[in-house]
Design a protein around this motif. Structure first.
Motif, PDB file in Angstrom:
ATOM      1  N   UNK A 160       0.824  -1.207   0.000  1.00  0.00           N
ATOM      2  CA  UNK A 160       0.000   0.000   0.000  1.00  0.00           C
ATOM      3  C   UNK A 160       0.859   1.259   0.000  1.00  0.00           C
ATOM      4  N   UNK A 161       2.105   1.142   0.527  1.00  0.00           N
ATOM      5  CA  UNK A 161       2.985   2.298   0.562  1.00  0.00           C
ATOM      6  C   UNK A 161       3.226   2.838  -0.843  1.00  0.00           C
ATOM      7  N   UNK A 162       3.376   1.924  -1.809  1.00  0.00           N
ATOM      8  CA  UNK A 162       3.644   2.350  -3.177  1.00  0.00           C
ATOM      9  C   UNK A 162       2.451   3.092  -3.773  1.00  0.00           C
ATOM     10  N   UNK A 163       1.266   2.742  -3.347  1.00  0.00           N
ATOM     11  CA  UNK A 163       0.060   3.415  -3.823  1.00  0.00           C
ATOM     12  C   UNK A 163       0.007   4.861  -3.356  1.00  0.00           C
ATOM     13  N   UNK A 164       0.535   5.119  -2.182  1.00  0.00           N
ATOM     14  CA  UNK A 164       0.451   6.449  -1.585  1.00  0.00           C
ATOM     15  C   UNK A 164       1.748   7.252  -1.735  1.00  0.00           C
ATOM     16  N   UNK A 165       2.717   6.710  -2.458  1.00  0.00           N
ATOM     17  CA  UNK A 165       4.061   7.296  -2.455  1.00  0.00           C
ATOM     18  C   UNK A 165       4.097   8.723  -3.007  1.00  0.00           C
ATOM     19  N   UNK A 166       3.293   9.032  -4.024  1.00  0.00           N
ATOM     20  CA  UNK A 166       3.332  10.388  -4.585  1.00  0.00           C
ATOM     21  C   UNK A 166       2.708  11.400  -3.630  1.00  0.00           C
ATOM     22  N   UNK A 167       1.690  10.973  -2.908  1.00  0.00           N
ATOM     23  CA  UNK A 167       1.076  11.864  -1.923  1.00  0.00           C
ATOM     24  C   UNK A 167       2.041  12.146  -0.779  1.00  0.00           C
ATOM     25  N   UNK A 168       2.681  11.111  -0.241  1.00  0.00           N
ATOM     26  CA  UNK A 168       3.616  11.313   0.867  1.00  0.00           C
ATOM     27  C   UNK A 168       4.825  12.129   0.415  1.00  0.00           C
ATOM     28  N   UNK A 169       5.265  11.932  -0.842  1.00  0.00           N
ATOM     29  CA  UNK A 169       6.360  12.745  -1.372  1.00  0.00           C
ATOM     30  C   UNK A 169       5.944  14.209  -1.448  1.00  0.00           C
ATOM     31  N   UNK A 170       4.749  14.465  -1.949  1.00  0.00           N
ATOM     32  CA  UNK A 170       4.238  15.838  -2.055  1.00  0.00           C
ATOM     33  C   UNK A 170       4.171  16.493  -0.675  1.00  0.00           C
ATOM     34  N   UNK A 171       3.669  15.759   0.323  1.00  0.00           N
ATOM     35  CA  UNK A 171       3.538  16.315   1.664  1.00  0.00           C
ATOM     36  C   UNK A 171       4.903  16.552   2.303  1.00  0.00           C
ATOM     37  N   UNK A 172       5.828  15.606   2.121  1.00  0.00           N
ATOM     38  CA  UNK A 172       7.169  15.764   2.691  1.00  0.00           C
ATOM     39  C   UNK A 172       7.884  16.962   2.079  1.00  0.00           C
ATOM     40  N   UNK A 173       7.841  17.049   0.745  1.00  0.00           N
ATOM     41  CA  UNK A 173       8.524  18.155   0.075  1.00  0.00           C
ATOM     42  C   UNK A 173       7.832  19.478   0.373  1.00  0.00           C
ATOM     43  N   UNK A 174       6.514  19.424   0.537  1.00  0.00           N
ATOM     44  CA  UNK A 174       5.777  20.639   0.879  1.00  0.00           C
ATOM     45  C   UNK A 174       6.184  21.183   2.235  1.00  0.00           C
ATOM     46  N   UNK A 175       6.336  20.310   3.217  1.00  0.00           N
ATOM     47  CA  UNK A 175       6.756  20.748   4.547  1.00  0.00           C
ATOM     48  C   UNK A 175       8.181  21.296   4.525  1.00  0.00           C
ATOM     49  N   UNK A 176       9.050  20.633   3.756  1.00  0.00           N
ATOM     50  CA  UNK A 176      10.432  21.113   3.633  1.00  0.00           C
ATOM     51  C   UNK A 176      10.465  22.488   2.955  1.00  0.00           C
ATOM     52  N   UNK A 177       9.721  22.629   1.864  1.00  0.00           N
ATOM     53  CA  UNK A 177       9.690  23.895   1.130  1.00  0.00           C
ATOM     54  C   UNK A 177       9.151  25.017   2.006  1.00  0.00           C
ATOM     55  N   UNK A 178       8.149  24.708   2.797  1.00  0.00           N
ATOM     56  CA  UNK A 178       7.576  25.706   3.703  1.00  0.00           C
ATOM     57  C   UNK A 178       8.620  26.195   4.690  1.00  0.00           C
ATOM     58  N   UNK A 179       9.421  25.279   5.211  1.00  0.00           N
ATOM     59  CA  UNK A 179      10.487  25.669   6.151  1.00  0.00           C
ATOM     60  C   UNK A 179      11.474  26.619   5.490  1.00  0.00           C
ATOM     61  N   UNK A 180      11.857  26.291   4.259  1.00  0.00           N
ATOM     62  CA  UNK A 180      12.876  27.081   3.568  1.00  0.00           C
ATOM     63  C   UNK A 180      12.334  28.454   3.193  1.00  0.00           C
ATOM     64  N   UNK A 181      11.113  28.497   2.660  1.00  0.00           N
ATOM     65  CA  UNK A 181      10.537  29.775   2.229  1.00  0.00           C
ATOM     66  C   UNK A 181      10.300  30.717   3.399  1.00  0.00           C
ATOM     67  N   UNK A 182       9.972  30.130   4.562  1.00  0.00           N
ATOM     68  CA  UNK A 182       9.736  30.952   5.743  1.00  0.00           C
ATOM     69  C   UNK A 182      11.019  31.219   6.523  1.00  0.00           C
ATOM     70  N   UNK A 183      12.127  30.665   5.992  1.00  0.00           N
ATOM     71  CA  UNK A 183      13.430  30.844   6.639  1.00  0.00           C
ATOM     72  C   UNK A 183      13.398  30.403   8.094  1.00  0.00           C
ATOM     73  N   UNK A 184      12.790  29.225   8.302  1.00  0.00           N
ATOM     74  CA  UNK A 184      12.687  28.697   9.661  1.00  0.00           C
ATOM     75  C   UNK A 184      13.945  27.907   9.999  1.00  0.00           C
ATOM     76  N   UNK A 185      14.835  28.510  10.774  1.00  0.00           N
ATOM     77  CA  UNK A 185      16.021  27.788  11.207  1.00  0.00           C
ATOM     78  C   UNK A 185      15.670  26.649  12.153  1.00  0.00           C
ATOM     79  N   UNK A 186      14.576  26.836  12.865  1.00  0.00           N
ATOM     80  CA  UNK A 186      14.142  25.785  13.786  1.00  0.00           C
ATOM     81  C   UNK A 186      12.615  25.744  13.790  1.00  0.00           C
ATOM     82  N   UNK A 187      12.054  24.928  12.896  1.00  0.00           N
ATOM     83  CA  UNK A 187      10.606  24.770  12.817  1.00  0.00           C
ATOM     84  C   UNK A 187      10.112  24.032  14.055  1.00  0.00           C
TER      85      UNK A 187
END
Length: 349
Positions: free
Chosen positions: A219-246
């Protein structure tokens, strides 16, 4: 229990060690590197830390996750005495050798470069991971043996029911968040010899074992694009907001998403063997143990040279990887007496 070889786990182990060398090389070019015992270049490359901030969230928990999976596969053909003996030789012996010999030697190089009188200081250094791992093995060997011998027990059936469907993604995330909220690590990425590193590593280790034990994680493979989107989204949010410590709970969620995503993609695309994998599967453990010594030795030669900082980073990374491989291929691998000290079987080449 699924007895088929899971080659993607071997690939993950190899990739994780390559990323570790990349990460440690990057520290050489950070302004705070000396504070944590690294040799640093005079000219810094702070922009390099941008991608490292993504790696830092999941690289260590992933290693413990993979270690738990490896234990599950290893335990299938062993009783508890054989398992403890094998893990002692495989983990504790190299850890003690590193603690008393390898890490003090790399400290000698550091002290020499900074012209500080030599003091023999045994410590775990980057090998703290092995110490934690051996403790986990001791803590959970009997429950693991029980699960192996009672695959049709109520506990085993319950585990399989929970971990063979998407709810397990939320379970991993929930446990990571609870750990972050209770332990309150600062910074979140400080894993070495901390309570946070121990507890989070233990959770990842347990989940790794349980995921491998149940076996039905497609089932992990079925959801892999969603989890990738969410993981990268959280990372991008940290970088754009310049959060040294989220906030720690967000970092814990991001970490869980990255780990689940990486497991899913490697399971689908790297679950196959190759001659390179067969070779590197044996080589990565010794390379992991010695790469800091090689990094420091190459740094002593390369860092004083006048050249572009980006080129210097690339050369340091390549020479560290190549030098570590040379030591493995022509010394560690070939001398039977020292092979067990680096986690290798004392057998012929």
């Amino acid at each position: 229990m699924n007895s088929n070889r899971h080659f993607y786990v071997d690939w993950l182990r190899v990739i994780a060690v390559f990323l570790l060398i990349l990460y440690h090389t990057a520290i050489v070019f950070q302004p705070w590197g000396t504070m944590i015992g690294f040799i640093t270049n005079e000219e810094k490359w702070t922009g390099l830390w941008l991608p490292m901030q993504m790696l830092n969230i999941w690289r260590i928990p992933l290693l413990f996750f993979v270690s738990g999976m490896g234990v599950c596969f290893s335990i299938q053909t062993k009783n508890w005495k054989e398992f403890i003996t094998e893990r002692t030789l495989r983990i504790l012996l190299p850890f003690l050798f590193g603690y008393f010999v390898l890490v003090p030697f790399q400290s000698l190089i550091w002290l020499n470069i900074y012209k500080i009188p030599f003091v023999y200081l045994p410590n775990s250094g980057h090998l703290w991971f092995l110490g934690n791992l051996f403790v986990y093995v001791l803590l959970f060997s009997f429950p693991f043996i029980y699960l192996k011998n009672n695959f049709k027990s109520k506990l085993a059936i319950t585990l399989k029911k929970i971990l063979s469907n998407p709810i397990s993604i939320l379970l991993v995330m929930f446990c990571f968040v609870i750990e972050a909220l209770i332990v309150k690590p600062f910074p979140f990425e400080m894993y070495a010899t901390t309570l946070h590193g121990f507890v989070l590593g233990m959770l990842a280790f347990l989940f790794g074992f349980c995921f491998a034990y149940t076996g039905d994680n497609f089932f992990l493979m079925k959801w892999k694009w969603l989890t990738l989107f969410l993981a990268f989204g959280l990372y991008t949010s940290r970088i754009l907001q310049n959060l040294n410590s989220a906030p720690n709970y967000l970092l814990a969620i991001e970490s869980a998403f990255w780990i689940i995503t990486i497991l899913a993609f490697t399971n689908q695309y790297l679950n196959r063997s190759s001659n390179f994998l067969n070779y590197m599967n044996k080589a990565v453990y010794p390379i992991y143990m010695i790469h800091i010594i090689v990094l420091f030795a190459i740094s002593k030669i390369l860092l004083p040279l006048q050249m572009n900082v980006q080129l210097k980073f690339i050369l340091l990374l390549l020479f560290t990887g190549f030098g570590s491989w040379l030591l493995y291929q022509f010394i560690i691998k070939r001398i039977k007496l020292i092979r067990p000290l680096f986690g290798l079987k004392q057998s012929s080449i």
